[in-house]
Scaffold this active site. Structure first.
Site, PDB file in Angstrom:
ATOM      1  N   ASN A 114      58.520  -2.334 -40.243  1.00 25.68           N
ATOM      2  CA  ASN A 114      57.606  -3.479 -40.246  1.00 25.68           C
ATOM      3  C   ASN A 114      58.241  -4.569 -39.391  1.00 25.68           C
ATOM      4  O   ASN A 114      59.191  -5.223 -39.812  1.00 25.68           O
ATOM      5  CB  ASN A 114      57.411  -3.967 -41.694  1.00 25.68           C
TER       6      ASN A 114
ATOM      7  N   LYS B  74      57.057  -7.345 -38.513  1.00 22.63           N
ATOM      8  CA  LYS B  74      56.613  -8.702 -38.892  1.00 22.63           C
ATOM      9  C   LYS B  74      56.240  -9.482 -37.622  1.00 22.63           C
ATOM     10  O   LYS B  74      55.773  -8.865 -36.661  1.00 22.63           O
ATOM     11  CB  LYS B  74      57.695  -9.391 -39.725  1.00 22.63           C
TER      12      LYS B  74
ATOM     13  N   HIS C 183      51.671  -6.933 -48.429  1.00 18.39           N
ATOM     14  CA  HIS C 183      53.090  -7.295 -48.289  1.00 18.39           C
ATOM     15  C   HIS C 183      53.327  -8.626 -49.007  1.00 18.39           C
ATOM     16  O   HIS C 183      52.455  -9.502 -49.017  1.00 18.39           O
ATOM     17  CB  HIS C 183      53.455  -7.412 -46.806  1.00 18.39           C
TER      18      HIS C 183
ATOM     19  N   GLU D  41      54.864 -11.157 -48.193  1.00 17.81           N
ATOM     20  CA  GLU D  41      54.689 -12.350 -47.355  1.00 17.81           C
ATOM     21  C   GLU D  41      53.213 -12.710 -47.236  1.00 17.81           C
ATOM     22  O   GLU D  41      52.860 -13.881 -47.124  1.00 17.81           O
ATOM     23  CB  GLU D  41      55.345 -12.113 -45.977  1.00 17.81           C
TER      24      GLU D  41
ATOM     25  N   GLU E 128      59.051  -3.287 -52.786  1.00 21.21           N
ATOM     26  CA  GLU E 128      59.872  -4.257 -52.071  1.00 21.21           C
ATOM     27  C   GLU E 128      60.146  -5.448 -52.990  1.00 21.21           C
ATOM     28  O   GLU E 128      59.315  -6.363 -53.081  1.00 21.21           O
ATOM     29  CB  GLU E 128      59.149  -4.749 -50.815  1.00 21.21           C
TER      30      GLU E 128
ATOM     31  N   GLY F 102      64.822  -9.686 -46.529  1.00 25.90           N
ATOM     32  CA  GLY F 102      65.398 -10.592 -45.542  1.00 25.90           C
ATOM     33  C   GLY F 102      66.557 -11.423 -46.072  1.00 25.90           C
ATOM     34  O   GLY F 102      66.979 -12.386 -45.436  1.00 25.90           O
TER      35      GLY F 102
ATOM     36  N   SER G 292      66.098  -5.486 -47.232  1.00 20.60           N
ATOM     37  CA  SER G 292      67.467  -5.461 -46.687  1.00 20.60           C
ATOM     38  C   SER G 292      68.040  -4.051 -46.635  1.00 20.60           C
ATOM     39  O   SER G 292      69.234  -3.846 -46.852  1.00 20.60           O
ATOM     40  CB  SER G 292      68.389  -6.393 -47.491  1.00 20.60           C
TER      41      SER G 292
HETATM   42  P1  13P Z   1      63.963  -6.672 -44.520  1.00 15.28           P
HETATM   43  O1  13P Z   1      64.358  -5.234 -44.255  1.00 15.28           O
HETATM   44  O2  13P Z   1      64.152  -7.564 -43.335  1.00 15.28           O
HETATM   45  O3  13P Z   1      64.601  -7.198 -45.763  1.00 15.28           O
HETATM   46  O4  13P Z   1      62.379  -6.657 -44.783  1.00 15.28           O
HETATM   47  C1  13P Z   1      61.848  -5.732 -45.653  1.00 15.28           C
HETATM   48  C2  13P Z   1      60.378  -5.814 -45.558  1.00 15.28           C
HETATM   49  O5  13P Z   1      59.778  -6.801 -45.950  1.00 15.28           O
HETATM   50  C3  13P Z   1      59.659  -4.686 -44.940  1.00 15.28           C
HETATM   51  O6  13P Z   1      58.290  -4.800 -45.131  1.00 15.28           O
END
Ligand code: 13P
Length: 257
Positions: A8, A10, A95, A97, A167, A173, A212
């Site tokens: 992903n 983003k 997601h 976010e 997640e 992140g 992460s």
């Molecule tokens: P990170 O791997 O940057 O922590 O993000 C995970 C994520 O949100 C994948 O959708």
């Protein structure tokens, strides 16, 4: 059970860096074992390019979001129909976010999953608890609610076409990864929820870990019984890291009974 490594991206990359990243993955794609499915989810403007560059490889292209309506007066939005028309095969839905910054509810996410399923696209449904929810011991309940709220209405045949990504929000992140045990126990919980729909659903739906996940911790995570790969954020933006994760997933799949 399928093993999947999905990236992903983003809201990262531009036309030049997106092209370079896709090219680096395509170059290595012939060496991907058949036991692992590789999916990339670049930002909307680069999806067409990704589909073209990945044509003839096993890499599948996903979007990061879609609108639930087929078309209409929704300025700035992108429908699943549009995604399908350019060859996108999958789409992330819900997601954290999107839940956090765009107030997406479980009901709305369920609408998006429905739109994707209706068009034959693969929904990658995300769930996961926030830090305070884990600290107060509500993490299993939160994930149960998200699953029921968004996916409760689907038939078994529909559910079997979904990919789930667990997640934990506190791990995204942040560099704080769920421990192997924390990941396994939540994945087992999700598997048990799927099992309430029937063994076939539990047996078909891959459950990916995200948060992460990187080449230094993936081996332990991917080795867990109910972890069927990863949804990767930051590490998917560096070709060598993402390719290493694909290799780790292949090895872990190969060593399973
Ligand atoms: P990170 O791997 O940057 O922590 O993000 C995970 C994520 O949100 C994948 O959708």
């Amino acid at each position: 059970m399928r093993t999947i490594v999905a990236g992903n991206w983003k809201m990262n990359t531009d036309r030049v860096s997106a092209a370079a990243l896709i090219d680096a993955l395509v170059k290595e794609s012939a060496s991907f074992g058949a036991e692992v499915e590789v999916i990339i989810a670049p930002p909307f403007p680069f999806l067409g390019m990704a589909v073209e560059k990945c044509a003839g490889t096993t890499i599948r292209v996903a979007a990061q979001n879609c609108h639930e309506a087929e078309k209409g007066a929704y300025t700035g939005e992108v429908s699943a129909t549009m995604l399908r028309s350019i060859g996108v095969q999958a789409c992330i839905a819900g997601h954290s976010e999107r839940r956090q910054y765009f107030s997406e509810s479980d009901a709305r996410i369920g609408e998006k999953v429905a739109a994707l399923l209706a068009l034959g696209l693969t929904p990658i449904f995300c769930c996961g608890e926030k830090k305070e929810e884990r600290e107060s011991g509500r993490h299993f309940d939160v994930v149960t609610e998200q699953m029921k709220g968004a996916l409760g209405r689907f038939s078994n045949a529909e559910l079997e076409r979904v990919i789930i990504a667990y997640e934990p929000v506190w791990a995204i992140g942040t560099g704080l990864t769920a421990s192997n045990e924390q990941a396994q126990e939540m994945h087992a919980h999700i598997r048990a929820l799927l099992h309430t729909h029937g063994a076939s659903v539990a047996d078909h739906v891959p459950i990916l870990y995200g948060g992460s996940c990187n080449p230094s911790n993936a081996e332990g995570l991917f080795a867990q019984t109910d972890v069927n790969g990863g949804l990767i954020g930051g590490a998917s933006l560096v070709a060598e890291h993402f390719l290493e994760l694909v290799r780790i997933a292949s090895d872990s799949k190969a060593s399973r009974p």
